[in-house]
Design an enzyme around this catalytic site. Sequence first.
Site, mmCIF file in Angstrom:
data_model
loop_
_atom_site.group_PDB
_atom_site.id
_atom_site.type_symbol
_atom_site.label_atom_id
_atom_site.label_comp_id
_atom_site.label_asym_id
_atom_site.label_seq_id
_atom_site.Cartn_x
_atom_site.Cartn_y
_atom_site.Cartn_z
ATOM 1 N N GLY A 45 0.714 -0.823 -0.174
ATOM 2 C CA GLY A 45 -0.158 -0.121 -0.223
ATOM 3 C C GLY A 45 0.771 0.914 -0.581
ATOM 4 O O GLY A 45 2.147 1.390 0.130
ATOM 5 N N GLN A 50 2.842 10.290 1.656
ATOM 6 C CA GLN A 50 4.445 9.408 1.486
ATOM 7 C C GLN A 50 4.684 9.867 -0.251
ATOM 8 O O GLN A 50 5.765 9.806 0.061
ATOM 9 C CB GLN A 50 3.904 7.785 1.755
ATOM 10 C CG GLN A 50 3.583 7.326 3.183
ATOM 11 C CD GLN A 50 3.439 5.926 2.960
ATOM 12 O OE1 GLN A 50 2.109 5.267 2.212
ATOM 13 N NE2 GLN A 50 4.224 4.452 3.436
ATOM 14 N N CYS A 93 6.313 -0.439 6.652
ATOM 15 C CA CYS A 93 5.337 0.991 6.343
ATOM 16 C C CYS A 93 7.268 1.457 5.441
ATOM 17 O O CYS A 93 8.379 1.430 5.745
ATOM 18 C CB CYS A 93 5.416 1.956 7.222
ATOM 19 S SG CYS A 93 5.247 3.174 6.627
ATOM 20 N N LEU A 94 6.131 1.730 4.207
ATOM 21 C CA LEU A 94 8.097 2.364 3.033
ATOM 22 C C LEU A 94 7.615 3.866 3.729
ATOM 23 O O LEU A 94 9.291 4.032 2.984
ATOM 24 C CB LEU A 94 7.450 2.620 2.173
ATOM 25 C CG LEU A 94 6.648 1.394 0.968
ATOM 26 C CD1 LEU A 94 6.102 1.682 -0.061
ATOM 27 C CD2 LEU A 94 7.693 0.918 0.606
ATOM 28 N N HIS A 135 -4.141 0.521 8.063
ATOM 29 C CA HIS A 135 -2.901 1.021 7.945
ATOM 30 C C HIS A 135 -2.094 2.410 6.770
ATOM 31 O O HIS A 135 -2.125 3.736 7.233
ATOM 32 C CB HIS A 135 -2.163 0.315 7.619
ATOM 33 C CG HIS A 135 -0.077 0.850 7.188
ATOM 34 N ND1 HIS A 135 0.598 -0.001 8.514
ATOM 35 C CD2 HIS A 135 0.540 1.266 6.717
ATOM 36 C CE1 HIS A 135 1.912 0.777 7.555
ATOM 37 N NE2 HIS A 135 2.230 1.665 6.781
ATOM 38 N N GLU A 136 -2.788 2.367 5.734
ATOM 39 C CA GLU A 136 -4.065 3.633 4.702
ATOM 40 C C GLU A 136 -4.542 4.411 5.176
ATOM 41 O O GLU A 136 -3.725 5.694 5.040
ATOM 42 C CB GLU A 136 -4.092 2.963 3.602
ATOM 43 C CG GLU A 136 -2.669 1.639 3.242
ATOM 44 C CD GLU A 136 -1.053 2.551 3.165
ATOM 45 O OE1 GLU A 136 -0.974 3.190 3.314
ATOM 46 O OE2 GLU A 136 -0.294 1.094 3.131
ATOM 47 N N HIS A 139 -2.670 6.949 7.765
ATOM 48 C CA HIS A 139 -1.780 7.758 7.123
ATOM 49 C C HIS A 139 -1.736 9.062 6.285
ATOM 50 O O HIS A 139 -1.660 9.883 6.588
ATOM 51 C CB HIS A 139 -0.859 6.894 5.527
ATOM 52 C CG HIS A 139 0.482 6.396 6.261
ATOM 53 N ND1 HIS A 139 1.306 6.711 6.417
ATOM 54 C CD2 HIS A 139 0.447 4.785 5.566
ATOM 55 C CE1 HIS A 139 1.983 5.966 6.234
ATOM 56 N NE2 HIS A 139 2.206 4.463 6.243
HETATM 57 NI NI NI Z 1 2.798 2.666 5.797
#
Ligand code: NI
Length: 158
Positions: A45, A50, A93-94, A135-136, A139
């Site tokens: 995701g 991000q 997480c990226l 999770h997204e 963000h």
């Molecule tokens: Ni993330």
Amino acid sequence: MAKLKILTGTDNKILRTKSVEIKHVTKIAKLIKDMKDTLDAKDLGLAAPQVGENVRMCLIRLNPSTKSETLVFMINPKITEMDKEKEIGEEGCLSLPGLWVNVERAKKITVKFLDTKGKEQILMLERLNARIIQHEVDHLDGILMVDRAVFDANAGLR
Ligand code: NI
């Protein structure tokens, strides 16, 4: 193909800002394309903040590593129902490379969103799919997984 730079760090200002709703889906066509180019095959995701845009949109890989794997863009996603039943699972997480933490999430959720054509969609999701959405959506509210990290008493025994 435009691969965007992914912002990192628990104190990055953009990652910590609550994102705004998208009013005109047509205005984000480029961002949609660029986010698709940015998500690697193994990534589950990516949320717009991000890549530096504080707008409420995320790209989700549903049913990862199965035959029904699909990429879904969710514009203005809203979790309308959350199961009381929760489960703990490991997340990465990226924006926090190399970090893995245990997070408690609702096992099942209902999410309402607009697709890239501006049409309203509703999905009922569970387990990993539900976890990715939670999770997204976090963000989009400036919340990172480390804020929700839980202590797993069994972690050292594995
Ligand atoms: Ni993330």
